[in-house]
Design a protein around this motif. Structure first.
Motif, PDB file in Angstrom:
ATOM      1  N   PHE A 226      55.233   4.721  27.313  1.00 26.31           N
ATOM      2  CA  PHE A 226      54.688   5.603  26.288  1.00 26.31           C
ATOM      3  C   PHE A 226      53.513   6.317  26.952  1.00 26.31           C
ATOM      4  N   ARG A 227      53.723   7.573  27.323  1.00 27.50           N
ATOM      5  CA  ARG A 227      52.774   8.341  28.147  1.00 27.50           C
ATOM      6  C   ARG A 227      51.874   9.200  27.259  1.00 27.50           C
ATOM      7  N   MET A 228      50.553   9.025  27.408  1.00 31.31           N
ATOM      8  CA  MET A 228      49.617   9.739  26.554  1.00 31.31           C
ATOM      9  C   MET A 228      48.588  10.533  27.340  1.00 31.31           C
ATOM     10  N   VAL A 229      48.409  11.780  26.920  1.00 35.56           N
ATOM     11  CA  VAL A 229      47.294  12.596  27.382  1.00 35.56           C
ATOM     12  C   VAL A 229      46.247  12.497  26.281  1.00 35.56           C
ATOM     13  N   ILE A 230      45.045  12.055  26.642  1.00 36.19           N
ATOM     14  CA  ILE A 230      43.948  11.936  25.694  1.00 36.19           C
ATOM     15  C   ILE A 230      42.895  12.966  26.101  1.00 36.19           C
TER      16      ILE A 230
ATOM     17  N   GLU B 226      41.708   8.195  13.067  1.00 38.35           N
ATOM     18  CA  GLU B 226      42.827   9.139  12.972  1.00 38.35           C
ATOM     19  C   GLU B 226      43.701   9.050  14.219  1.00 38.35           C
ATOM     20  N   TYR B 227      43.067   8.928  15.378  1.00 40.72           N
ATOM     21  CA  TYR B 227      43.801   8.766  16.634  1.00 40.72           C
ATOM     22  C   TYR B 227      44.662   7.510  16.596  1.00 40.72           C
ATOM     23  N   MET B 228      44.096   6.391  16.139  1.00 43.99           N
ATOM     24  CA  MET B 228      44.867   5.148  16.078  1.00 43.99           C
ATOM     25  C   MET B 228      46.044   5.287  15.109  1.00 43.99           C
ATOM     26  N   ARG B 229      45.831   5.950  13.995  1.00 43.12           N
ATOM     27  CA  ARG B 229      46.920   6.166  13.035  1.00 43.12           C
ATOM     28  C   ARG B 229      48.015   7.023  13.662  1.00 43.12           C
ATOM     29  N   LEU B 230      47.615   8.124  14.298  1.00 46.31           N
ATOM     30  CA  LEU B 230      48.596   9.015  14.933  1.00 46.31           C
ATOM     31  C   LEU B 230      49.332   8.310  16.067  1.00 46.31           C
TER      32      LEU B 230
ATOM     33  N   GLU C 100      44.324  16.259  17.012  1.00 43.28           N
ATOM     34  CA  GLU C 100      45.648  16.876  16.890  1.00 43.28           C
ATOM     35  C   GLU C 100      46.606  16.139  17.812  1.00 43.28           C
ATOM     36  N   TYR C 101      47.854  16.038  17.379  1.00 43.60           N
ATOM     37  CA  TYR C 101      48.884  15.353  18.152  1.00 43.60           C
ATOM     38  C   TYR C 101      50.106  16.255  18.270  1.00 43.60           C
ATOM     39  N   HIS C 102      50.711  16.255  19.453  1.00 46.50           N
ATOM     40  CA  HIS C 102      52.037  16.855  19.594  1.00 46.50           C
ATOM     41  C   HIS C 102      52.775  16.151  20.728  1.00 46.50           C
ATOM     42  N   LEU C 103      54.097  16.223  20.642  1.00 50.31           N
ATOM     43  CA  LEU C 103      54.975  15.652  21.663  1.00 50.31           C
ATOM     44  C   LEU C 103      55.418  16.796  22.556  1.00 50.31           C
ATOM     45  N   GLU C 104      55.229  16.625  23.843  1.00 51.23           N
ATOM     46  CA  GLU C 104      55.558  17.667  24.813  1.00 51.23           C
ATOM     47  C   GLU C 104      56.707  17.196  25.695  1.00 51.23           C
ATOM     48  N   ASN C 105      57.703  18.024  25.856  1.00 49.76           N
ATOM     49  CA  ASN C 105      58.865  17.717  26.705  1.00 49.76           C
ATOM     50  C   ASN C 105      59.541  16.395  26.347  1.00 49.76           C
TER      51      ASN C 105
ATOM     52  N   PHE D 140      47.183  13.968  22.638  1.00 51.11           N
ATOM     53  CA  PHE D 140      46.174  13.826  21.595  1.00 51.11           C
ATOM     54  C   PHE D 140      44.954  14.641  22.015  1.00 51.11           C
ATOM     55  N   THR D 141      44.580  15.608  21.194  1.00 50.78           N
ATOM     56  CA  THR D 141      43.425  16.459  21.490  1.00 50.78           C
ATOM     57  C   THR D 141      42.350  16.180  20.446  1.00 50.78           C
ATOM     58  N   PHE D 142      41.215  15.691  20.920  1.00 55.02           N
ATOM     59  CA  PHE D 142      40.105  15.360  20.032  1.00 55.02           C
ATOM     60  C   PHE D 142      39.232  16.581  19.796  1.00 55.02           C
ATOM     61  N   HIS D 143      38.886  16.801  18.514  1.00 51.75           N
ATOM     62  CA  HIS D 143      37.962  17.866  18.133  1.00 51.75           C
ATOM     63  C   HIS D 143      36.642  17.274  17.655  1.00 51.75           C
ATOM     64  N   ASN D 144      36.570  15.953  17.640  1.00 58.34           N
ATOM     65  CA  ASN D 144      35.424  15.252  17.101  1.00 58.34           C
ATOM     66  C   ASN D 144      35.425  13.875  17.760  1.00 58.34           C
ATOM     67  N   ASN D 145      34.264  13.267  17.927  1.00 54.35           N
ATOM     68  CA  ASN D 145      34.229  11.945  18.553  1.00 54.35           C
ATOM     69  C   ASN D 145      33.644  10.878  17.623  1.00 54.35           C
TER      70      ASN D 145
END
Length: 143
Positions: A52-56, A30-34, A7-12, A18-23
């Protein structure tokens, strides 16, 4: 409806989460596409000179196949003159994941260490604070 792999969302308006539900490999793809889509929007919106700041967040899924994502270079590198520097805060407390990320950091040199950090899930706010503390610069992305 089936839960997405990532799942992806932009915060602030500045943290890409990016929150992974599967590895699996599919999750990595899907992560690379998002990430590509979000990064391209970041560039189109005139933020190419900003980090470009990312929480993984891999705290529930475990680490996705990093080698699989590294084999898929950013398609945007050929399309745009300037790609923002990307910064990653990995959220996990899994020992195996931490060991793998540490090994990647050792092999990735100074750039890897400056742009990537790991935080346990209970320090998510510290991870976000670290990312927000990144000072913008306009150097080109090298990876």
């Amino acid at each position: 409806m089936e839960q997405p792999f990532v799942e992806y969302h932009l915060e602030n308006n500045s943290l890409h989460v990016f929150t992974f539900h599967n590895n699996s490999h599919k999750a990595a793809e899907e992560y690379m596409r998002l990430q590509n889509e979000a990064l391209e929007m970041w560039i189109i919106d005139n933020h190419a000179d900003e980090p470009f700041r990312m929480v993984i967040d891999i705290s529930q899924s475990g680490l996705f196949p990093i080698s699989h994502t590294l084999s898929h270079s950013l398609s945007l590198l050929r399309k745009y003159q300037q790609i923002p520097n990307r910064y990653f805060a990995y959220i996990t407390s899994n020992r195996n994941d931490l060991l793998m990320l540490r090994q990647l950091a050792e092999g990735g040199g100074k750039d890897w260490e400056e742009r990537r950090r790991t935080f346990p899930p209970e320090e998510l706010s510290e991870a976000k604070a670290w990312l927000m503390g990144v000072i913008p610069n306009s150097s080109k992305e090298s990876n």
